[in-house]
Design an enzyme around this catalytic site. Structure first.
Site, PDB file in Angstrom:
ATOM      1  N   SER A   1       0.834  -1.209   0.000  1.00 15.26           N
ATOM      2  CA  SER A   1       0.000   0.000   0.000  1.00 15.26           C
ATOM      3  C   SER A   1       0.867   1.256   0.000  1.00 15.26           C
ATOM      4  CB  SER A   1      -0.917   0.013   1.227  1.00 15.26           C
ATOM      5  OG  SER A   1      -0.160  -0.107   2.414  1.00 15.26           O
TER       6      SER A   1
ATOM      7  N   ASN B   1      -1.476  -2.724  13.358  1.00 15.51           N
ATOM      8  CA  ASN B   1      -2.928  -2.497  13.391  1.00 15.51           C
ATOM      9  C   ASN B   1      -3.288  -1.219  14.146  1.00 15.51           C
ATOM     10  OD1 ASN B   1      -2.925  -4.877  12.067  1.00 15.51           O
ATOM     11  ND2 ASN B   1      -3.785  -6.099  13.731  1.00 15.51           N
TER      12      ASN B   1
ATOM     13  N   THR C   1     -39.847  25.646  -9.072  1.00 18.52           N
ATOM     14  CA  THR C   1     -40.099  24.305  -8.556  1.00 18.52           C
ATOM     15  C   THR C   1     -40.359  23.463  -9.800  1.00 18.52           C
ATOM     16  OG1 THR C   1     -42.480  24.553  -8.330  1.00 18.52           O
ATOM     17  CG2 THR C   1     -41.158  25.196  -6.423  1.00 18.52           C
ATOM     18  N   HIS C   2     -39.904  22.234  -9.783  1.00 19.19           N
ATOM     19  CA  HIS C   2     -40.004  21.361 -10.971  1.00 19.19           C
ATOM     20  C   HIS C   2     -39.344  21.994 -12.198  1.00 19.19           C
ATOM     21  CE1 HIS C   2     -43.160  19.241  -8.663  1.00 19.19           C
ATOM     22  NE2 HIS C   2     -43.536  20.466  -8.347  1.00 19.19           N
TER      23      HIS C   2
ATOM     24  N   SER D   1     -14.738  25.967 -27.602  1.00 20.96           N
ATOM     25  CA  SER D   1     -14.791  24.714 -28.334  1.00 20.96           C
ATOM     26  C   SER D   1     -13.745  24.770 -29.442  1.00 20.96           C
ATOM     27  CB  SER D   1     -16.180  24.535 -28.943  1.00 20.96           C
ATOM     28  OG  SER D   1     -16.115  23.697 -30.062  1.00 20.96           O
TER      29      SER D   1
ATOM     30  N   LYS E   1     -18.874  29.052 -28.856  1.00 21.82           N
ATOM     31  CA  LYS E   1     -19.126  28.387 -27.575  1.00 21.82           C
ATOM     32  C   LYS E   1     -18.356  28.986 -26.405  1.00 21.82           C
ATOM     33  CE  LYS E   1     -20.568  24.287 -27.495  1.00 21.82           C
ATOM     34  NZ  LYS E   1     -21.783  23.619 -27.096  1.00 21.82           N
TER      35      LYS E   1
ATOM     36  N   ASN F   1     -18.164  27.327 -22.813  1.00 16.95           N
ATOM     37  CA  ASN F   1     -18.659  26.184 -22.046  1.00 16.95           C
ATOM     38  C   ASN F   1     -18.377  26.306 -20.558  1.00 16.95           C
ATOM     39  OD1 ASN F   1     -19.471  25.002 -24.448  1.00 16.95           O
ATOM     40  ND2 ASN F   1     -17.519  23.928 -24.715  1.00 16.95           N
TER      41      ASN F   1
ATOM     42  N   GLU G   1     -19.222  21.635 -15.005  1.00 16.31           N
ATOM     43  CA  GLU G   1     -19.567  20.266 -15.420  1.00 16.31           C
ATOM     44  C   GLU G   1     -18.635  19.248 -14.759  1.00 16.31           C
ATOM     45  OE1 GLU G   1     -19.493  20.269 -19.699  1.00 16.31           O
ATOM     46  OE2 GLU G   1     -21.065  21.785 -19.805  1.00 16.31           O
TER      47      GLU G   1
ATOM     48  N   TYR H   1      -8.682  -6.591  12.663  1.00 18.88           N
ATOM     49  CA  TYR H   1      -8.099  -6.104  11.418  1.00 18.88           C
ATOM     50  C   TYR H   1      -8.161  -7.181  10.338  1.00 18.88           C
ATOM     51  CZ  TYR H   1      -4.904  -4.341   7.923  1.00 18.88           C
ATOM     52  OH  TYR H   1      -4.376  -3.924   6.740  1.00 18.88           O
TER      53      TYR H   1
ATOM     54  N   GLN I   1      -6.987  -2.266   4.183  1.00 15.54           N
ATOM     55  CA  GLN I   1      -5.947  -1.479   3.521  1.00 15.54           C
ATOM     56  C   GLN I   1      -6.539  -0.682   2.351  1.00 15.54           C
ATOM     57  OE1 GLN I   1      -1.790  -2.895   3.048  1.00 15.54           O
ATOM     58  NE2 GLN I   1      -2.297  -3.076   0.896  1.00 15.54           N
TER      59      GLN I   1
ATOM     60  N   LYS J   1      -7.841   3.599   2.348  1.00 16.06           N
ATOM     61  CA  LYS J   1      -7.194   4.900   2.196  1.00 16.06           C
ATOM     62  C   LYS J   1      -7.399   5.525   0.819  1.00 16.06           C
ATOM     63  CE  LYS J   1      -3.834   3.063   5.118  1.00 16.06           C
ATOM     64  NZ  LYS J   1      -4.831   2.053   5.204  1.00 16.06           N
TER      65      LYS J   1
HETATM   66  N1  ARG Z   1      -0.745  -1.425   5.170  1.00 17.20           N
HETATM   67  C1  ARG Z   1      -1.669  -1.891   6.146  1.00 17.20           C
HETATM   68  C2  ARG Z   1      -2.998  -1.138   5.993  1.00 17.20           C
HETATM   69  O1  ARG Z   1      -2.977  -0.089   5.452  1.00 17.20           O
HETATM   70  C3  ARG Z   1      -1.143  -1.679   7.519  1.00 17.20           C
HETATM   71  C4  ARG Z   1      -1.712  -2.600   8.564  1.00 17.20           C
HETATM   72  C5  ARG Z   1      -1.177  -3.937   8.374  1.00 17.20           C
HETATM   73  N2  ARG Z   1      -1.533  -4.820   9.422  1.00 17.20           N
HETATM   74  C6  ARG Z   1      -1.477  -6.144   9.272  1.00 17.20           C
HETATM   75  N3  ARG Z   1      -1.835  -6.867  10.267  1.00 17.20           N
HETATM   76  N4  ARG Z   1      -1.158  -6.658   8.130  1.00 17.20           N
HETATM   77  O2  ARG Z   1      -4.031  -1.607   6.402  1.00 17.20           O
END
Ligand code: ARG
Length: 475
Positions: free
Chosen positions: A31, A118, A163-164, A285, A291, A293, A298, A325, A330, A333
């Site tokens: 990751s 974790n 409205t509408h 355009s 145009k 735009n 958008e 966990y 992972q 994010k």
């Molecule tokens: N890269 C992992 C994540 O973002 C970190 C946590 C990893 N923990 C584990 N027990 N493998 O979730």
């Protein structure tokens, strides 16, 4: 017997294995490209943890000092762009730990005492989110400030309210801007709620069960600026509600942005012509020279789909995960970072875009005058002046509208004699009652569009905004 030294080329957990995944699989499981942006939070968490371990006599002062100094050097390298990130390190946590061990040796290998990735990743993500919800809160407030400013400038401008998407009643343009100001005020609240949800320190939860080392969790929480310490370790390492809260806030905020975009797109068309985009916020355009735009509006509308997708992705990732966990998490994010980046960028673009709009007052007022926008007021006239029940008044005016429509005329075209043909009680004062300014002035209930009511709305909106500005300055 000498202890086996950690080998920085092998995964940290490789001690238990006789064989390890291929490079392709390790890259698949990594990751790092996503989570490396949390490096500052990771280092801050590690420094707080190391200092706490020394205070609790789990590490010697000498060891902790070496760790802190090593981490600070690594931070300086990352800052300077000289740090070598390697995908083989899997994630930001391992990358920094490996670099630390490479730099200071065995002392570095003691940092992870009483800690698991974790609780480490949960801590980093919460620190990161606290920062980002504050950034987005600021961007929302900049837009709110602009909308309040625009409302102040346009209290006298009358525009059709819909409205509408059918012309309904004339309103002040300030009423319109202030409607959006309320939406973004609520969005601000939602981001502050997400900020609060993130403001809980999970560090010390270790893998899921806590740890046998005598950690001082209050100390690390305080060091890291958290207000509270999590209560249950099993929950703390598997809770991503704070991310869901932020993603919901982002999705809802984006819906508001998107609705505003939709109106900007419509209102800047030749057909409406109420607004004109500044050249800085429109594009031409490559084939049609005429145009202009509303590309950026958008695009914001389009990005709303992405942000709603981000929320949906995380909801589905979390659904059905057993405690605690799981590697699935992972995947949290990427959508979280994306949604916050996107909404922040869009808020900034929107702030500049609305500030640069030219308002075609003429066109708005002409559009508000013609047609049947005064129909409700004609009915209200019959209620007030002739004491008719509203339903009956509604029916009479309905038949007037139908007649006008058949003859291609508007309410304002009708003479008093003609009106009296529909209902004898119409008096000469009906003409004044149908004047557009009068109509707007009449809607003076709290929250209404009358200039007087708008003045109150403005004060209320400003007060909430000022309080929110004070609040965000403190976090
Ligand atoms: N890269 C992992 C994540 O973002 C970190 C946590 C990893 N923990 C584990 N027990 N493998 O979730």
């Amino acid at each position: 017997m000498t202890a086996k030294k950690p080998d920085s080329k092998k995964p940290a957990w490789s001690g238990r294995f006789s064989d390890v995944p291929s490079d392709e699989l390790l890259a698949f499981g990594a990751s790092l490209p996503i989570d490396r942006r949390m490096w500052q939070h990771d280092i801050a968490g590690s420094i707080a943890h190391a200092k706490m371990l020394a205070r609790q006599n789990v590490l010697s002062d000498h060891e902790a000092n070496a760790i802190v100094a090593g981490l600070q050097e690594i931070a300086a390298d990352i800052e300077a762009g000289t740090f070598e990130w390697s995908l083989a390190d899997e994630d930001v946590h391992m990358a920094i730990e490996h670099a630390l061990i490479a730099r200071i040796g065995d002392d570095g290998a003691r940092l992870h005492t009483g800690r698991s990735r974790n609780d480490q990743v949960a801590t980093d993500t919460r620190l990161y989110l606290k920062e980002r919800t504050r950034d987005v809160g600021r961007a929302i407030n900049a837009l709110r400030r602009e909308l309040i400013e625009l409302a102040q400038q346009h209290n006298e401008v009358i525009v059709p309210g819909y409205t509408h998407l059918q012309k309904a009643q004339p309103i002040s343009l300030a009423h319109y801007y202030l409607a959006y100001a309320q939406m973004f005020a609520r969005d601000f609240r939602r981001f502050m709620a997400a900020h609060q949800a993130a403001d809980v320190c999970p560090l010390g939860s270790a893998a899921l069960a806590g740890t046998g080392y005598p950690l001082d969790r209050d100390y690390t929480a305080r060091e890291l600026g958290f207000s509270r310490v999590s209560i249950n370790a099993l929950d703390a390492v598997s809770d991503r509600d704070f991310l869901l809260d932020a993603l919901y806030a982002a999705a809802t905020c984006h819906i508001h942005l998107s609705r505003l975009c939709e109106e900007i797109i419509l209102w800047t068309t030749e057909e409406f012509g109420y607004l004109q985009l500044s050249g800085r916020y429109s594009t031409g355009s490559s084939i049609m020279p005429q145009k202009k735009n509303a590309d950026f509006a958008e695009l914001i509308r389009g990005k709303t789909g992405r942000v709603i997708g981000d929320l949906n992705a995380l909801l589905v990732i979390m659904k059905g995960l057993p405690l605690a966990y799981n590697k699935d998490m992972q995947e949290d994010k990427e959508p979280a970072f994306d949604a916050l980046d996107t909404v922040e960028a869009c808020l900034r673009v929107m702030t500049g875009m609305v500030a640069g709009l030219t308002v075609n007052t003429e066109r708005m007022s002409t559009a508000s005058t013609g047609g049947f926008m005064a129909a409700t007021d004609l009915a209200d006239y019959l209620v007030e002046k002739c004491n008719l029940p509203f339903r009956q008044a509604h029916e009479i005016v309905g038949s007037i509208v139908l007649t006008c429509e058949r003859q291609g005329r508007t309410l304002q075209d009708l003479s008093i004699d003609e009106l009296q043909g529909f209902f004898a009680g119409f008096g000469r004062d009906v003409e004044a009652a149908l004047r557009i300014e009068k109509i707007v002035e009449a809607r003076a209930t709290a929250g209404g569009t009358a200039p007087k009511a708008i003045a109150v709305q403005l004060e209320q909106t400003k007060e909430v905004y000022n309080n929110d500005e004070q609040e965000i300055a403190l976090i």
